[in-house]
Motif scaffolding. Structure first.
Motif, PDB file in Angstrom:
ATOM      1  N   UNK A 144       0.839  -1.199   0.000  1.00  0.00           N
ATOM      2  CA  UNK A 144       0.000   0.000   0.000  1.00  0.00           C
ATOM      3  C   UNK A 144       0.875   1.250   0.000  1.00  0.00           C
ATOM      4  N   UNK A 145       0.254   2.360  -0.361  1.00  0.00           N
ATOM      5  CA  UNK A 145       0.980   3.610  -0.517  1.00  0.00           C
ATOM      6  C   UNK A 145       1.443   4.177   0.834  1.00  0.00           C
ATOM      7  N   UNK A 146       0.736   3.884   1.912  1.00  0.00           N
ATOM      8  CA  UNK A 146       1.161   4.372   3.232  1.00  0.00           C
ATOM      9  C   UNK A 146       2.500   3.771   3.636  1.00  0.00           C
ATOM     10  N   UNK A 147       2.630   2.464   3.461  1.00  0.00           N
ATOM     11  CA  UNK A 147       3.897   1.804   3.794  1.00  0.00           C
ATOM     12  C   UNK A 147       5.013   2.340   2.903  1.00  0.00           C
ATOM     13  N   UNK A 148       4.716   2.464   1.622  1.00  0.00           N
ATOM     14  CA  UNK A 148       5.688   3.016   0.678  1.00  0.00           C
ATOM     15  C   UNK A 148       6.150   4.403   1.129  1.00  0.00           C
ATOM     16  N   UNK A 149       5.208   5.257   1.483  1.00  0.00           N
ATOM     17  CA  UNK A 149       5.544   6.624   1.899  1.00  0.00           C
ATOM     18  C   UNK A 149       6.400   6.637   3.156  1.00  0.00           C
ATOM     19  N   UNK A 150       6.036   5.789   4.127  1.00  0.00           N
ATOM     20  CA  UNK A 150       6.790   5.728   5.380  1.00  0.00           C
ATOM     21  C   UNK A 150       8.222   5.277   5.127  1.00  0.00           C
ATOM     22  N   UNK A 151       8.387   4.217   4.331  1.00  0.00           N
ATOM     23  CA  UNK A 151       9.722   3.680   4.047  1.00  0.00           C
ATOM     24  C   UNK A 151      10.516   4.655   3.176  1.00  0.00           C
ATOM     25  N   UNK A 152       9.864   5.260   2.207  1.00  0.00           N
ATOM     26  CA  UNK A 152      10.532   6.239   1.342  1.00  0.00           C
ATOM     27  C   UNK A 152      11.091   7.380   2.180  1.00  0.00           C
ATOM     28  N   UNK A 153      10.273   7.899   3.076  1.00  0.00           N
ATOM     29  CA  UNK A 153      10.703   9.016   3.917  1.00  0.00           C
ATOM     30  C   UNK A 153      11.845   8.589   4.846  1.00  0.00           C
ATOM     31  N   UNK A 154      11.795   7.354   5.318  1.00  0.00           N
ATOM     32  CA  UNK A 154      12.862   6.846   6.194  1.00  0.00           C
ATOM     33  C   UNK A 154      14.214   6.871   5.484  1.00  0.00           C
ATOM     34  N   UNK A 155      14.239   6.436   4.227  1.00  0.00           N
ATOM     35  CA  UNK A 155      15.506   6.329   3.508  1.00  0.00           C
ATOM     36  C   UNK A 155      15.904   7.598   2.762  1.00  0.00           C
ATOM     37  N   UNK A 156      14.935   8.359   2.293  1.00  0.00           N
ATOM     38  CA  UNK A 156      15.235   9.537   1.490  1.00  0.00           C
ATOM     39  C   UNK A 156      15.099  10.840   2.261  1.00  0.00           C
ATOM     40  N   UNK A 157      14.452  10.799   3.413  1.00  0.00           N
ATOM     41  CA  UNK A 157      14.310  11.992   4.233  1.00  0.00           C
ATOM     42  C   UNK A 157      13.255  12.964   3.744  1.00  0.00           C
ATOM     43  N   UNK A 158      12.468  12.550   2.782  1.00  0.00           N
ATOM     44  CA  UNK A 158      11.423  13.394   2.199  1.00  0.00           C
ATOM     45  C   UNK A 158      10.270  12.494   1.767  1.00  0.00           C
ATOM     46  N   UNK A 159       9.076  13.007   1.802  1.00  0.00           N
ATOM     47  CA  UNK A 159       7.915  12.235   1.354  1.00  0.00           C
ATOM     48  C   UNK A 159       7.986  12.038  -0.159  1.00  0.00           C
ATOM     49  N   UNK A 160       7.508  10.903  -0.657  1.00  0.00           N
ATOM     50  CA  UNK A 160       7.593  10.653  -2.108  1.00  0.00           C
ATOM     51  C   UNK A 160       6.819  11.680  -2.935  1.00  0.00           C
ATOM     52  N   UNK A 161       5.704  12.175  -2.399  1.00  0.00           N
ATOM     53  CA  UNK A 161       4.941  13.198  -3.135  1.00  0.00           C
ATOM     54  C   UNK A 161       5.745  14.468  -3.301  1.00  0.00           C
ATOM     55  N   UNK A 162       6.439  14.886  -2.249  1.00  0.00           N
ATOM     56  CA  UNK A 162       7.276  16.096  -2.330  1.00  0.00           C
ATOM     57  C   UNK A 162       8.442  15.855  -3.286  1.00  0.00           C
ATOM     58  N   UNK A 163       9.027  14.669  -3.207  1.00  0.00           N
ATOM     59  CA  UNK A 163      10.124  14.328  -4.122  1.00  0.00           C
ATOM     60  C   UNK A 163       9.662  14.410  -5.563  1.00  0.00           C
ATOM     61  N   UNK A 164       8.477  13.851  -5.832  1.00  0.00           N
ATOM     62  CA  UNK A 164       7.929  13.848  -7.190  1.00  0.00           C
ATOM     63  C   UNK A 164       7.699  15.266  -7.679  1.00  0.00           C
ATOM     64  N   UNK A 165       7.221  16.129  -6.797  1.00  0.00           N
ATOM     65  CA  UNK A 165       6.960  17.523  -7.193  1.00  0.00           C
ATOM     66  C   UNK A 165       8.258  18.300  -7.437  1.00  0.00           C
ATOM     67  N   UNK A 166       9.334  17.886  -6.803  1.00  0.00           N
ATOM     68  CA  UNK A 166      10.613  18.581  -6.959  1.00  0.00           C
ATOM     69  C   UNK A 166      11.301  18.274  -8.285  1.00  0.00           C
ATOM     70  N   UNK A 167      10.990  17.131  -8.871  1.00  0.00           N
ATOM     71  CA  UNK A 167      11.686  16.764 -10.127  1.00  0.00           C
ATOM     72  C   UNK A 167      10.965  17.244 -11.357  1.00  0.00           C
TER      73      UNK A 167
END
Length: 171
Positions: free
Chosen positions: A148-171
Motif C-alpha cells: 500500500x501507498x502508506x507503507x511506501x511513503x513511510x519507508x521512502x521518507x525513512x531512507x530519502x528523508x522526504x515524502x515521495x509526493x514532495x520528491x515527485x513535485x521537486x523533479x
C-alpha cells in the motif's frame, strides 16, 4: 545435558543439511554421553562436543556464506517488486531458518535483510518517479513491491528523508 545436545543436533540439521550426517556420525554425541557414570564425565564430554560443534559451525559459516552475495542479493534485485518478498520467503527459498539467513546476510553485506529489500525497492521507485511523471504514488508503490501507498511513503521518507509526493513535485 541431553537437551543441550539435542538442541545442537537440531541446529546442525537446520544449518548444514549437506554435511550434517558425516558430522553427527563422526561425533556421535549420544553414545558418548550415555555411558557416563557421573555428572563430571558428562560435563567433560559435553565440553568436547561443544568445542567440536563450534569448530564445525565456524567452518560451515566460512565456507557457505558466499551464497548470500552470489544467490540472495541477485534474487532480491530480480524480485524486489514481489509484494510477498520477505525474510520468511527468502529463508524458505534458500532452505534455511529466517534468523540464520538474516544473521549471515548482515554479516556478509552489512545491512539487515529487510533494510536491503526496502532500499532496493526505494532505489527503483526513485527511477520510476523520475521516468514516469504521469504515474501516481499508488501505482509506483505497487510496482516496486509495497502492498500500500502508506507503507511506501513511510519507508521512502525513512531512507530519502522526504515524502515521495514532495520528491515527485521537486523533479
Amino acid at each position: 545435558m541431553l537437551n543441550m545436545v539435542s538442541t545442537m543436533i537440531r541446529a546442525v540439521n537446520e544449518v548444514s543439511s549437506h554435511s550434517k550426517n558425516n558430522f553427527l556420525e563422526d561425533l556421535n554425541p549420544l553414545s558418548r554421553l550415555l555411558p557416563c557414570k557421573s555428572v563430571e564425565e558428562m560435563k567433560s564430554q559435553l565440553i568436547i562436543f561443544l568445542a567440536t560443534f563450534c569448530k564445525h559451525m565456524n567452518k560451515i559459516n566460512k565456507c557457505s556464506s558466499n551464497w548470500v552475495v552470489n544467490d540472495v542479493v541477485p534474487f532480491i534485485e530480480e524480485n524486489y517488486n514481489d509484494i510477498n518478498l520477505s525474510v520468511a520467503v527468502l529463508a524458505e527459498k534458500f532452505d534455511v531458518h529466517p534468523v540464520y539467513i538474516s544473521k549471515v546476510f548482515k554479516d556478509e553485506v552489512g545491512d539487515g535483510l529487510l533494510d536491503f529489500i526496502n532500499r532496493t525497492r526505494i532505489s527503483n521507485s526513485l527511477i520510476l518517479l523520475k521516468e514516469r511523471k504521469d504515474c501516481n504514488l499508488d501505482e509506483i508503490s505497487k510496482e516496486v513491491g509495497f502492498s500500500n501507498v502508506r507503507t511506501f511513503s513511510r519507508v521512502f521518507k525513512k531512507y530519502e528523508g522526504i515524502a515521495p509526493g514532495k520528491f515527485k513535485n521537486m523533479i
